[in-house]
Design an enzyme around this catalytic site. Structure first.
Site, short mmCIF file in Angstrom:
data_model
loop_
_atom_site.label_atom_id
_atom_site.label_comp_id
_atom_site.label_asym_id
_atom_site.label_seq_id
_atom_site.Cartn_x
_atom_site.Cartn_y
_atom_site.Cartn_z
N CYS A 1 0.89 -1.17 0.00
CA CYS A 1 0.00 0.00 0.00
C CYS A 1 0.92 1.20 0.00
O CYS A 1 1.52 1.51 1.03
CB CYS A 1 -0.91 0.00 1.22
SG CYS A 1 -1.80 1.57 1.40
N SER B 1 -0.82 1.85 4.86
CA SER B 1 -0.39 0.50 5.21
C SER B 1 -1.57 -0.47 5.15
O SER B 1 -1.70 -1.35 5.99
CB SER B 1 0.25 0.48 6.59
OG SER B 1 -0.65 1.01 7.53
#
Lengths: 210, 97
Positions: free
Chosen positions: A113, A117
């Site tokens: 990502c 995250s």
């Protein structure tokens, strides 16, 4: 902002001995406001923490092992991940959609990502620190093969590397390839070969006996 | 509401920096890719981040890019791909020639 406050105020969590960062202080302040105003009760928060702590990569490993031994289950896992997980009694809630990606000898998927995250927490638990690091997030999209090499994974040039940047509502779970020499292994033994990192796509599943 | 794009459609990612929160990485803006799948509709995170209701829901697409197109100096393997989830309002149609 007080930089030398060592965090011994009312919001300090149990066992927290390091100096609180400004983000931790802010989270603590928001948390006490939410409980003071009755928006959430602290036991609801503890229940949510318990639920999060109960989720570990063992859950994902169970799913992968089943996919290795049961082709019908694997087909469903790849087309309707939620239904397949429900069949294994894995509850992923309604917050995110989970999609499974299959690694083969032709295609290698790896997940990141880049914006924050995002991680399939309901199946793998809390992400490792490196997954949240700026170094991993910024480099794996640009130089996936170089980053995988740092994890000890050298991919053949013929293999197509697919980096998934999970920027939105979908959480990706990688189904690693079943290691050779595991034809006689039980489902439980197979699950033991499935590491967290192999379900993010930065490692292969372990070879038996290692 | 129907999805504006289908799998196989060529799309360009809009270049935009709206005030507040958005979930289209800067590195992919202006790039051209192919719709690999339609995930369905989700609440718009740009509205949710401001305390809004996220409505109308937006179609979310999986868009596939060639790594050699995204990064000028990508020389590892021409078949490597980057796949990103992008909301419909960030996609522009690309004329098929």
């Amino acid at each position: 902002m007080e930089e030398h406050n060592h965090g011994h105020d009312a919001h300090t969590q149990v066992g927290d001995s390091h100096e609180m960062t400004s983000y931790e202080k802010r989270a603590g302040a928001i948390l006490s406001l939410l409980t003071e105003k009755g928006v959430v009760a602290s036991d609801e928060i503890w229940r949510a923490i318990d639920d999060m702590d109960s989720r570990t990569p063992a859950l994902g490993a169970k799913v992968v092992a089943r996919a290795w031994v049961d082709p019908e289950f694997k087909a469903q896992l790849l087309t309707d991940t939620k239904a397949a997980l429900t069949e294994l009694d894995v509850d992923i809630g309604s917050l995110n959609t989970v999609v499974a990606l299959e690694n083969t000898d032709k295609v290698h998927n790896v997940v990141v990502c880049t914006l924050c995250s995002c991680y399939p927490r309901t199946i793998l638990g809390v992400p490792p620190d490196w997954y949240k690091s700026l170094s991993y997030r910024s480099r794996v999209v640009v130089d996936p093969r170089g980053v995988l090499r740092e994890f000890g994974l050298e991919l053949d040039p013929d293999v197509e590397v697919r980096v998934y940047d999970s920027t939105a509502d979908i959480r990706y779970l990688v189904i690693p390839s079943r290691p050779a020499g595991t034809e006689a292994a039980t489902e439980d033994e197979l699950a033991g070969l499935v590491s967290r990192d192999s379900m993010i796509g930065v490692a292969m599943a372990s070879a038996p006996g290692k | 509401m129907e999805a504006r794009f289908n799998a196989g459609d060529r799309v360009r990612i809009r270049v935009d920096y709206p005030a507040g929160h958005f979930r289209t990485p800067g590195y992919i803006q202006g790039k051209t890719g192919t719709v690999a799948g339609v995930h369905g509709t989700f609440r718009n995170p740009e509205s949710l981040a401001k305390g809004g209701d996220g409505l109308p829901r937006q179609y979310l697409y999986l868009v596939r890019f060639d790594q050699t197109h995204v990064w000028e100096n990508y020389n590892a393997s021409p078949q490597d791909k980057l796949l990103i989830d992008i909301y419909e309002h960030w996609l522009e149609p690309v004329c098929q020639s």
